[in-house]
Write a protein that holds these residues in place. Structure first.
Motif, short mmCIF file in Angstrom:
data_model
loop_
_atom_site.label_atom_id
_atom_site.label_comp_id
_atom_site.label_asym_id
_atom_site.label_seq_id
_atom_site.Cartn_x
_atom_site.Cartn_y
_atom_site.Cartn_z
N PHE A 126 10.88 28.05 -26.17
CA PHE A 126 11.46 29.39 -26.13
C PHE A 126 12.57 29.47 -25.09
CE2 PHE A 126 6.92 29.76 -27.16
CZ PHE A 126 7.00 30.30 -28.44
N GLU A 127 13.40 30.50 -25.24
CA GLU A 127 14.47 30.74 -24.28
C GLU A 127 14.52 32.22 -23.93
OE1 GLU A 127 18.19 29.43 -25.80
OE2 GLU A 127 17.68 27.30 -25.77
N GLY A 128 15.15 32.51 -22.79
CA GLY A 128 15.48 33.88 -22.41
C GLY A 128 14.32 34.84 -22.42
N ARG A 129 14.53 36.00 -23.03
CA ARG A 129 13.53 37.07 -22.99
C ARG A 129 12.26 36.70 -23.75
NH1 ARG A 129 17.37 42.51 -23.60
NH2 ARG A 129 18.70 42.03 -21.80
N GLN A 130 12.39 35.88 -24.81
CA GLN A 130 11.19 35.47 -25.52
C GLN A 130 10.35 34.54 -24.66
OE1 GLN A 130 10.14 36.77 -28.40
NE2 GLN A 130 8.26 35.63 -27.96
N MET A 131 11.00 33.72 -23.85
CA MET A 131 10.27 32.88 -22.91
C MET A 131 9.55 33.75 -21.89
SD MET A 131 11.53 29.66 -20.58
CE MET A 131 13.02 30.50 -20.02
N ALA A 132 10.23 34.77 -21.37
CA ALA A 132 9.60 35.67 -20.40
C ALA A 132 8.41 36.40 -21.01
CB ALA A 132 10.62 36.68 -19.88
N ALA A 133 8.55 36.84 -22.26
CA ALA A 133 7.45 37.54 -22.93
C ALA A 133 6.26 36.61 -23.12
CB ALA A 133 7.92 38.08 -24.28
N LEU A 216 13.06 31.65 -7.24
CA LEU A 216 12.08 31.00 -6.38
C LEU A 216 11.70 31.91 -5.22
CD1 LEU A 216 10.45 28.65 -5.16
CD2 LEU A 216 12.60 27.72 -4.29
N TYR A 217 12.68 32.54 -4.59
CA TYR A 217 12.38 33.43 -3.47
C TYR A 217 11.50 34.59 -3.93
CZ TYR A 217 16.33 31.03 -1.22
OH TYR A 217 17.17 30.09 -0.70
N ILE A 218 11.79 35.13 -5.11
CA ILE A 218 11.01 36.25 -5.62
C ILE A 218 9.55 35.84 -5.79
CG2 ILE A 218 10.66 37.75 -7.62
CD1 ILE A 218 13.75 37.67 -7.97
N GLN A 219 9.31 34.69 -6.40
CA GLN A 219 7.94 34.22 -6.57
C GLN A 219 7.28 33.95 -5.23
OE1 GLN A 219 6.70 31.35 -9.32
NE2 GLN A 219 7.60 32.36 -11.06
N LEU A 220 8.02 33.35 -4.31
CA LEU A 220 7.47 33.02 -3.00
C LEU A 220 6.98 34.28 -2.29
CD1 LEU A 220 9.10 30.54 -0.49
CD2 LEU A 220 8.16 32.70 0.29
N PHE A 318 5.00 41.71 -13.79
CA PHE A 318 6.44 41.80 -14.03
C PHE A 318 7.20 40.70 -13.29
CE2 PHE A 318 4.79 46.01 -14.81
CZ PHE A 318 5.48 46.43 -15.94
N VAL A 319 6.65 40.24 -12.19
CA VAL A 319 7.37 39.27 -11.36
C VAL A 319 7.28 37.86 -11.91
CG1 VAL A 319 7.39 38.16 -9.09
CG2 VAL A 319 7.20 40.65 -9.26
N VAL A 320 6.08 37.40 -12.23
CA VAL A 320 5.88 35.99 -12.54
C VAL A 320 6.59 35.59 -13.82
CG1 VAL A 320 4.17 34.23 -13.10
CG2 VAL A 320 3.71 35.88 -11.28
N GLY A 321 6.32 36.31 -14.92
CA GLY A 321 6.93 35.92 -16.19
C GLY A 321 8.44 35.94 -16.16
N ASN A 322 9.01 37.01 -15.60
CA ASN A 322 10.46 37.14 -15.59
C ASN A 322 11.12 36.16 -14.63
OD1 ASN A 322 10.54 39.31 -17.46
ND2 ASN A 322 9.98 40.74 -15.85
N SER A 323 10.56 35.99 -13.45
CA SER A 323 11.18 35.07 -12.49
C SER A 323 11.08 33.62 -12.95
CB SER A 323 10.56 35.24 -11.11
OG SER A 323 9.17 34.97 -11.13
N GLN A 324 9.97 33.26 -13.60
CA GLN A 324 9.86 31.90 -14.13
C GLN A 324 10.87 31.67 -15.25
OE1 GLN A 324 5.81 31.16 -15.28
NE2 GLN A 324 5.11 30.83 -13.19
N ALA A 325 10.99 32.63 -16.14
CA ALA A 325 11.94 32.48 -17.24
C ALA A 325 13.37 32.40 -16.72
CB ALA A 325 11.79 33.65 -18.22
N LEU A 326 13.70 33.23 -15.75
CA LEU A 326 15.05 33.19 -15.18
C LEU A 326 15.31 31.86 -14.47
CD1 LEU A 326 15.18 36.82 -13.76
CD2 LEU A 326 16.67 35.91 -15.55
N ALA A 327 14.32 31.37 -13.74
CA ALA A 327 14.50 30.12 -13.00
C ALA A 327 14.69 28.93 -13.94
CB ALA A 327 13.31 29.88 -12.08
N THR A 341 9.27 21.86 -9.22
CA THR A 341 9.94 22.27 -7.98
C THR A 341 9.69 23.75 -7.70
OG1 THR A 341 11.67 20.62 -8.36
CG2 THR A 341 12.15 22.36 -6.78
N LEU A 342 9.81 24.58 -8.74
CA LEU A 342 9.60 26.02 -8.59
C LEU A 342 8.17 26.31 -8.14
CD1 LEU A 342 10.64 28.97 -9.18
CD2 LEU A 342 9.61 28.69 -11.45
N VAL A 343 7.19 25.76 -8.84
CA VAL A 343 5.79 26.09 -8.56
C VAL A 343 5.37 25.56 -7.19
CG1 VAL A 343 3.42 25.65 -9.27
CG2 VAL A 343 5.15 26.19 -10.99
N ALA A 344 5.73 24.31 -6.89
CA ALA A 344 5.30 23.72 -5.63
C ALA A 344 5.95 24.42 -4.44
CB ALA A 344 5.64 22.23 -5.61
#
Length: 389
Positions: A126-133, A216-220, A318-327, A341-344
């Motif tokens: 998936f890509e973009g908003r569908q990935m976030a969903a 990454l900062y948002i998730q952190l 709202f934070v995890v799905g969207n920030s992961q998809a954007l990253a 890299t993002l998760v660790a």
């Protein structure tokens, strides 16, 4: 029309990624019993059982990304689930704390594969908003696990003793591997050659992308707020409010609020967009935390603290799905390394920020909520730096 994730796919991904939450929360109630049996001279050393899992998980998360990109998602995921089950078996049979720690380290290494691999597989499809969903739907189910796992672990330990909890880990690893084999085909079409130099270059390239860094900062900051609440929560409910028996049930209700946030994000993201939902969620969390803080200063006590706690978990959806998809949006076949890299980095950075807070203010709610407000504001700063989906 963009491909939508099926219910079977979402359920499988959520089941796979739940290995981390189960590995932590299912055995919390058994730690005193493990310490008394395997380390009677120093039962407090049982906390090392958690530390060995965290440390091995953190380091393995950094390494598993390029391995996923080189050898494919399926063989690495199966190997990780096998290690997870093997670590559970060794811990189940362990006659000493040393062998228990070895088994837990194997579980942590094994859990790194589905932890990173699930994100890479979703990015492959998936890509973009569908990935976030899709990520939000997975997180909706995943968020419920920490709410029920402590109670489930306590019931299992009461019926079978603490070793029965590790039998659940064995069953989980094997059942997840079987389900994965039967349902999920390989999603990586073009493997990437692996080398230390190429891995370091991919990590550097990931960090050079502004959207990746800000996500990454948002998730952190979001995880730092949650880790602080989780580690300080038991002491606050015991020492500040004298209701330790209610903590597991309140924590379960809080987990439901996180699942509701993930469900709402999955329904709204295609229409509103990732960045706008991310910002609005963090604004809501900031305002709710501020109201809760004012309530604590005004002497409202537990209701004010619960408002801040529930808002933090709800906004996680709202934070995890969207920030992961954007990253991960800028990456294609190298999504494994970028995801690792993002998760660790988010996990280790959040732990470094959150751990000192309950060490100094373990039973005081106001410092904890002040820290949450700061993390919300820092997350907002990062979110407003992202220009568009």
């Amino acid at each position: 029309m963009a491909e939508r994730a099926s219910i079977r796919f979402v359920a499988l991904m959520a089941y796979l990624v739940s290995c981390v939450a189960l590995g932590i929360d299912l055995m919390l109630a058994s730690l005193p019993e493990i310490g008394n049996e395997l380390s009677p001279a120093a039962p407090e050393r049982a906390t090392l059982v958690m530390g060995s899992f965290f440390i091995s998980l953190g380091f393995a998360t950094f390494l598993v990304g390029p391995i996923l990109d080189r050898f494919g998602r399926k063989p690495v995921m199966l190997a990780g689930l096998g290690l997870y089950a093997l670590g559970g078996l060794l811990s189940w049979l362990a006659p000493s704390l040393t062998l228990m720690l070895l088994g837990r380290a194997l579980m942590g290494i094994g859990a790194a594969a589905p932890r990173v691999g699930v994100q890479a597989i979703i990015r492959d499809r998936f890509e973009g908003r569908q990935m976030a969903a899709t990520i939000s739907l997975v997180m909706m189910i995943f968020t419920l696990v920490p709410g029920v796992a402590p109670m489930l672990g306590a019931w299992i330990a009461e019926l079978t003793g603490w070793r029965g909890v590790f039998a659940v880990f064995i069953f989980f690893g094997l059942s997840a591997a079987l389900w994965f084999v039967l349902q999920q085909p390989e999603t990586l079409k073009e493997p990437i050659p692996i080398s230390l130099r190429s891995w370091a270059e991919q990590v550097r390239a990931s960090m050079s992308i502004k959207m990746f860094r800000l996500s990454l900062y948002i998730q952190l900051f979001a995880f730092a707020s949650l880790y602080g609440l989780l580690t300080a929560g038991p002491a606050i409910f015991t020492d500040a409010y004298d209701i330790p028996g209610l903590y597991p049930y309140i924590f379960g209700a809080v987990s439901v609020s996180g699942a509701l946030g993930s469900f709402a994000n999955a329904r709204l993201v295609a229409r509103i967009g990732m960045v706008r939902l991310l910002r609005r969620g963090l604004v809501v969390c900031t305002l709710a935390t501020l109201v809760g803080l004012i309530g604590l200063f005004a002497g409202l006590g537990l209701p004010a603290f619960l408002l801040a706690m529930f808002s933090a978990f709800f906004v996680l959806g709202f934070v995890v799905g969207n920030s992961q998809a954007l990253a991960l949006q800028p990456f294609g076949k190298s999504a494994g390394t970028a995801s690792a890299t993002l998760v660790a980095a988010a996990t280790l950075g959040a732990g470094a920020l959150a751990i000192p807070i309950p060490l100094f203010f373990s039973s005081e709610p106001i410092p904890m909520i002040l820290a949450q407000l700061l993390f919300c504001l820092l997350g907002l700063w990062a979110a407003f730096g992202i220009e568009k989906d």
